[in-house]
Design an enzyme around this catalytic site. Structure first.
Site, mmCIF file in Angstrom:
data_model
loop_
_atom_site.group_PDB
_atom_site.id
_atom_site.type_symbol
_atom_site.label_atom_id
_atom_site.label_comp_id
_atom_site.label_asym_id
_atom_site.label_seq_id
_atom_site.Cartn_x
_atom_site.Cartn_y
_atom_site.Cartn_z
ATOM 1 N N GLU A 1 -19.758 49.053 -22.993
ATOM 2 C CA GLU A 1 -20.719 47.941 -23.002
ATOM 3 C C GLU A 1 -21.017 47.425 -21.599
ATOM 4 O O GLU A 1 -22.150 47.038 -21.304
ATOM 5 C CB GLU A 1 -20.214 46.802 -23.894
ATOM 6 N N HIS B 1 -16.318 41.701 -36.598
ATOM 7 C CA HIS B 1 -17.664 42.075 -37.043
ATOM 8 C C HIS B 1 -18.340 40.869 -37.697
ATOM 9 O O HIS B 1 -19.070 41.004 -38.659
ATOM 10 C CB HIS B 1 -17.621 43.239 -38.040
#
Lengths: 335, 375
Positions: free
Chosen positions: A67, A136
């Site tokens: 990322e 999540h």
């Protein structure tokens, strides 16, 4: 093309996003998409489905699980004249790219005294209520709201999802888009989207329901919890105004203040944790700027200051609920 | 030159003619130019140390003393259109980029000495209008990536600018300068890995000066030659003597040629030694972690002295000429302006004078340029 606008067909939130990105890719040859599994797979949720078939790997780049590099490379592309859409597979993973966002990208325009701007959109599925557990489910928008130089939007309808995504992709500054994944395919939100090109400007809130007894300010999935609570209260004869912020940075203070002039009561709801969360920001700004209109202490409902647990009873325990909102709203109205 | 089982040089030259040394093509004029540039970088450093001691500068000063061979040698191998990403210890690189086109050539793709001094003094003439300190400047137009304090933090951007150039059909490369300390950062690995996957023309220079602030290399990594890390990325890793400007030039040219031909990135480790503390703030305390004998030993191989010796051997410099301007081997407190060629002193004087006379930005600028557009 699968994403071509079709008249009269109701479309879901996800389709709105897909159409926005595909249309902007078509009209802006300088736009590059980057992310994990966004090519052949079309992204974990299918938001980038079909992009690579149309534009190839030159403009739709499957990235390693990195990322920080994804954001940093995107910053380099922006520095050299490109615009970039970065997909975070889940917004939770944005923490792995945090430094490149807040220290590299967000400060670029500032530290170069305006020489360089970063037309970068970082978007990804966010939000709880779906059993996604700790990693999540997050709404970590407050980290970035506290980092000057980043715009933050949280659309909650297919129309806004498409229009705001298009506006974000045309914006010259970094824009973070929190896409509520539980809204992606919600049938009851499907709506007909305009055939012609349109945008929804950033920085404008939307009054989703009018009323004069209480103002509830919220965004994301909580918009629907608040609308349901408002419906409950309607049955008891109370008229609640629900404001969907849509855009956190910049924040449409004027719409909230106008509403408070009428309702004199404020409740803010968000699913992020309480301490230093965005709900607290709205409360403090309104305490400063709309104090004289308030007839009750402004209040907030947020997630508990906990991570988001996995199994349903635990998850629901820590998150704002329709019941909580209804109850708190009543207290404020009757104050 | 390190030779290991996976000799990086061998990898590099796989399937190709043995590389001729780029320096074989350099003329006597080039040698003189390189020597003058070494003086320029050294003078900039020692002059600023003196200015700081006089109390004329704010902020921290990160000396490049004794590491000039890397800056000068690497830059000399680049085209004007190539990108660089210098960090705090490479301050001279900002104004020495594309010096090869002429120090005062208005077309030169590098910052002016006035701009860099404007930055050091915190004045409006700074390219970033003095919003961030020391080396935290850059220029899109001059193809210098704006540095930050996050080490290795600009390597991804270097990868990104080359990706954009490639999409635009350009064959420019990007050279990033890094201390060996930054190689332990995650983003260092993430960015180089992606550059390797995409075969992007990014040359990562490691200025291995043996010390990451107060931490020696044996606490940083467990390799003899750091360049061997390159094997893990599947890219070439070269080792250069950072004190020998020609060796740095040769290795960087080799890496650039490799990149320009579409073969992807490489790492060039330049072994060097940091003369002073991490910054001037710990010069007095550096003895706490670094023995004085090590500093004396490390300073012995001065890049100016080494270049002079080579030039004398080649007959480009007479021993008498080599004895002129004896800046080599001296610290900031020992040198005077007489130890440097007058044109070098004059060049910097121009920058200093401009910076001293320039105004400080107006206070309200502190609130400007957060966003390009309000919404």
């Amino acid at each position: 093309m699968a994403t071509a606008t079709e008249t009269g067909v109701k479309k879901n939130f996800l389709t709105g996003l897909k159409e926005a990105i595909a249309e902007e890719m078509e009209s802006n040859p300088n736009l590059i998409c980057m992310g994990e599994d966004i090519g052949a797979l079309g992204g974990a949720f299918g938001v980038t489905d079909g992009l690579i078939a149309r534009w190839g790997r030159e403009r739709v780049i499957d990235m390693p699980i990195s990322e920080a590099a994804i954001v940093g490379v995107a910053a380099g592309l922006c520095l050299n004249g490109k615009s970039v859409m970065v997909e975070m597979q889940f917004i939770d993973f944005i923490s792995c790219g945090f430094d490149q966002i807040v220290n590299m990208t967000a400060t670029y325009h500032y530290r170069t005294a305006g020489e360089v701007n970063m037309p970068m959109v970082i978007r990804g599925p966010a939000g709880a209520y779906g059993g996604g557990a700790l990693y999540h489910s997050q709404m970590n928008e407050a980290w970035f709201a506290n980092s000057p130089g980043i715009k933050i939007i949280v659309p909650s309808t297919p129309y806004d999802a498409k229009g705001m995504m298009k506006a974000a992709l045309r914006n010259p500054d970094p824009v973070l888009v929190y896409e509520i994944k539980d809204l992606y395919r919600r049938r009851d939100l499907e709506e007909v989207l305009p055939e012609e090109d349109y945008i929804v400007p950033l920085g404008k809130a939307s009054v989703r329901r009018e009323g004069d007894d209480l103002t509830i300010v919220t965004y994301g999935q909580n918009v629907y919890h608040c609308l349901e609570a408002a419906k409950n209260l309607e049955k008891e004869g109370y008229h609640v105004e629900v404001i969907d912020l849509r855009s956190l940075v910049p924040l449409d203070e004027a719409t909230i203040i106008e509403s408070l002039k009428k309702t004199n009561r404020l409740l803010v709801v968000n699913e992020a944790p309480m301490t230093c969360g965005f709900a607290g920001e709205v409360l403090s700004r309104m305490s400063e700027k709309a104090f004289e209109y308030l007839d009750a202490p402004p209040a907030r409902i947020t997630r508990l200051d906990t991570p988001v647990p996995w199994v349903k009873p635990l998850e629901l325990f820590v998150l704002p609920s329709v019941e909580q909102i209804t109850e708190k709203a009543l207290k404020l109205i009757k104050y | 030159m390190a030779t290991t089982k996976t000799d990086p040089d061998q990898r590099h030259n796989e399937g190709r003619e043995p590389a001729k040394l780029a320096s074989d093509l350099l003329t006597a004029d080039d040698y003189h130019e390189l020597l003058k540039q070494l003086y320029m970088a050294r003078y900039f450093d020692v002059r600023l140390i003196k200015e700081k001691k006089r109390g004329r500068l704010r902020g921290t000063l990160y000396s490049s003393h004794n590491q000039e061979g890397i800056i000068v040698g690497a830059l000399y191998g680049l085209r004007p259109t190539d990108w660089i990403s210098p960090i705090h210890r490479d301050m001279p690189a900002f104004f020495m980029k594309d010096f090869r086109s002429g120090w005062d050539n208005p077309e030169r793709v590098g910052m002016t000495i006035e701009e860099v001094c404007g930055q050091v003094w915190g004045k409006v003439t700074s390219p970033g209008r003095a919003r961030d300190n020391w080396s935290h400047i850059g220029s899109r137009a001059k193809k210098i990536i704006h540095s930050t304090s996050m080490l290795a933090g600009t390597i991804p951007a270097a990868v990104g600018v080359t990706l954009a150039d490639r999409l635009n059909g350009l064959d420019s490369v990007a050279v990033t300068f890094n201390g060996e300390g930054s190689t332990a950062q995650g983003v260092f690995h993430e960015a180089i890995n992606f550059a390797a996957v995409e075969k992007l023309p990014v040359i990562t220079i490691i200025e291995n000066n043996q010390w990451a602030y107060g931490t020696p290399t044996h606490y940083e990594y467990s390799l003899e030659d750091f360049a061997r890390r390159a094997d893990g990325f599947g890219i070439p890793g070269l080792v250069a003597d950072g004190q020998d400007v020609l060796d740095v030039y040769n290795k960087v040219c080799q890496a650039v040629e490799f990149s320009r031909a579409g073969n992807g990135p490489s790492i060039v480790e330049c072994k060097t030694f940091r003369s002073y503390g991490h910054g001037d703030h710990d010069d007095d305390r550096a003895e706490k972690y670094r023995p004085e004998e090590e500093v004396e030993e490390g300073r012995k191989r001065d890049p100016i002295a080494i270049m002079k010796k080579i030039m004398v051997e080649k007959g480009f410099l007479s021993p008498a000429e080599a004895a002129k301007f004896p800046a080599e081997g001296k610290g900031a407190s020992e040198v005077t302006d007489e130890d440097f060629p007058p044109e070098v002193v004059a060049y910097l004087n121009r920058g200093v004078e401009s910076a001293v006379n320039a105004p400080v930005p107006e206070a309200h600028e502190g609130g400007m340029w957060v966003f390009r557009e309000e919404n």
